[in-house]
Write a protein that holds these residues in place. Structure first.
Motif, short mmCIF file in Angstrom:
data_model
loop_
_atom_site.label_atom_id
_atom_site.label_comp_id
_atom_site.label_asym_id
_atom_site.label_seq_id
_atom_site.Cartn_x
_atom_site.Cartn_y
_atom_site.Cartn_z
N UNK A 1 0.83 -1.21 0.00
CA UNK A 1 0.00 0.00 0.00
C UNK A 1 0.87 1.26 0.00
N UNK A 2 1.90 1.26 0.81
CA UNK A 2 2.78 2.43 0.88
C UNK A 2 3.44 2.69 -0.47
N UNK A 3 3.92 1.64 -1.11
CA UNK A 3 4.57 1.81 -2.41
C UNK A 3 3.57 2.21 -3.49
N UNK B 1 5.83 10.76 2.77
CA UNK B 1 7.01 9.95 2.42
C UNK B 1 7.71 9.34 3.62
N UNK B 2 7.42 9.81 4.82
CA UNK B 2 8.12 9.30 6.00
C UNK B 2 7.52 8.00 6.52
N UNK C 1 -2.60 5.39 5.91
CA UNK C 1 -3.45 4.38 5.25
C UNK C 1 -3.96 3.34 6.25
N UNK C 2 -3.49 3.41 7.49
CA UNK C 2 -3.88 2.44 8.51
C UNK C 2 -5.12 2.92 9.25
N UNK C 3 -5.61 2.11 10.17
CA UNK C 3 -6.86 2.41 10.87
C UNK C 3 -6.63 3.08 12.22
N UNK D 1 8.08 2.91 7.55
CA UNK D 1 8.06 3.92 8.61
C UNK D 1 9.49 4.38 8.87
N UNK D 2 9.62 5.40 9.69
CA UNK D 2 10.93 6.02 9.88
C UNK D 2 11.35 6.07 11.35
#
Length: 435
Positions: free
Chosen positions: A202-204, A235-236, A241-243, A384-385
């Motif tokens: 999802x992130x990509x 971008x970090x 997108x999570x709940x 995540x960062x």
């Protein structure tokens, strides 16, 4: 021993991040899923029978950590050099939190220490213990294979690695063993599948959509997905997108998971096709994320490197704030504003030590390779960062440098090997001063 006692006293009975709160809840109930490593939850459930709460897990990870440091220091000619990286304030503060990253670092350090003492002799008890710890570490993070493989190959008898063909065979066999460790552990503990790997997909997809201007998500009941994604994309990290965030993105985890399931479509094949169709957008997304993840060209520090207290939890577990903990916490925060807290500098140092230790026997090369592979892997395997993800990278790179100095690596090779770290540190400092 003094460092271990002080560190435990400062953080007793252990800080519980949100991750640890969720894991402890599953350890109490015995109902595991694979969002966080069920192997750790299984161990924690065994420890609860001894003492409820985070304290037993804190003792386990600290015991592994400091035992590994002691074994490595005792193997060196100048043990104090080896202890220094372990005293990095960020490491001490992170070790005070019950985390899979801290437990993994402890297991890796203990394995490295046992491997250093196994040497070339037929000490199969030490080798077996080191291998078991590395396999255990591989059950704690999906990308731990990158960190554990160099140490696993190094702990095998030298005769097994004498030729290139044998070295390749050992590497392949070790890689397979480490790769299957987590799936087998998840199956053995009866953990339910959570779809955690979808977070990377999802992130990509969000990053490719953002930088290409083309909707690469599966067909979703969302009007103007490119514009919606633009408001959500960071971008970090992938969290929007999570709940669990305050305002979840309409393009969310559950919606995408259910869409793939309804279409009987592999999200991973879909993901790879999206990357292949927009390689430049994917590269820009990954480089921007890596810049934040590795703290390179930033005008500011965007998050606190360590947490000073446990997250709210139903059991009321908290640490008692004390002057020692406040001192460790302050030092960790301040030093992480310097190159000591920038993973890019440690990755560069690790790469330099690979050059410096080339052809030199001992633990310098496997530690340097472990740090470089694990830290570099976050170029493509990160959503995540959090700085805690780089705990092992920092420790292994620092230990590799300390062992390179201790083992008498030629001075000119040490200087050349240090130049990449110095170079990226200067660039990072300039970026912070100019921005």
């Amino acid at each position: 021993m003094a460092a271990a006692v002080l560190q435990l006293a400062a953080y007793w009975p252990g800080i519980m991040y949100w991750d640890a709160v969720r894991q402890y809840g599953q350890a109490v109930s015995g109902a595991f899923d694979d969002w966080h490593p069920p192997a750790m939850e299984w161990v924690w459930r065994r420890l609860i029978a001894v003492q409820p709460g985070p304290a037993p897990m804190l003792l386990l990870q600290a015991g592994l950590y400091w035992s590994g440091v002691a074994l490595l220091a005792a193997r060196a000619r100048r043990g104090w050099l080896i202890v220094l990286p372990a005293l990095l304030p960020f490491a001490l503060a992170t070790l005070g939190s019950v985390l899979k990253d801290s437990l993994m670092a402890g297991a890796m350090l203990a394995a490295a220490g046992l491997g250093a003492w196994a040497g070339r002799e037929g000490r199969w008890g030490l080798r077996a213990a080191a291998i078991a710890l590395l396999v255990f570490a591989a059950t704690l993070r999906f990308n731990a294979l990158l960190a554990a493989l160099p140490l696993l190959v190094a702990v095998l008898p030298a005769n097994w690695r004498r030729t290139r063909a044998r070295l390749a065979a050992c590497t392949l066999a070790g890689g397979v063993a480490l790769a299957v460790a987590m799936p087998l552990a998840n199956h053995a503990t009866g953990a339910k599948r959570s779809g955690v790997a979808l977070s990377l997909v999802i992130f990509d997809l969000g990053g490719v959509t953002e930088h290409s201007g083309v909707d690469v998500f599966p067909p979703l009941p969302v009007a103007e997905p490119v514009a919606v994604n633009h408001r959500c994309y960071d971008p970090a990290r992938w969290d929007s997108y999570a709940w669990w965030v305050g305002e979840p993105c309409p393009i969310g985890f559950a919606l995408i998971r259910d869409t793939f399931a309804a279409r009987h479509q592999s999200p991973y094949v879909f993901w790879l096709r999206a990357i292949a169709a927009h390689p430049l957008a994917y590269a820009e997304h990954r480089l921007r994320h890596a810049n934040a993840n590795m703290r390179f060209l930033l005008g500011h520090e965007f998050e606190r490197p360590v947490q000073p207290q446990s997250a709210p939890n139903p059991w009321g577990y908290r640490i008692a704030r004390n002057p020692l903990q406040r001192a460790f916490d302050w030092l960790a925060v301040q030093t992480c504003r310097t190159p000591l807290g920038w993973p890019i500098c440690w990755i560069a140092l690790a790469l330099g030590m690979v050059y410096a230790a080339w052809g030199v026997p001992g633990v310098t090369m496997p530690l340097a390779l472990s740090a470089a592979l694990y830290g570099g892997g976050y170029l493509v395997l990160s959503v995540a960062s959090d700085l805690r993800y780089h705990l092992w990278t920092m420790l292994a790179a620092g230990l590799a440098f300390a062992f390179a100095v201790d083992s008498g690596v030629a001075r000119h090779r040490l200087v050349i090997g240090s130049l990449p770290a110095i170079g990226v540190a200067l660039i990072g400092i300039a970026a912070r001063l100019l921005w």
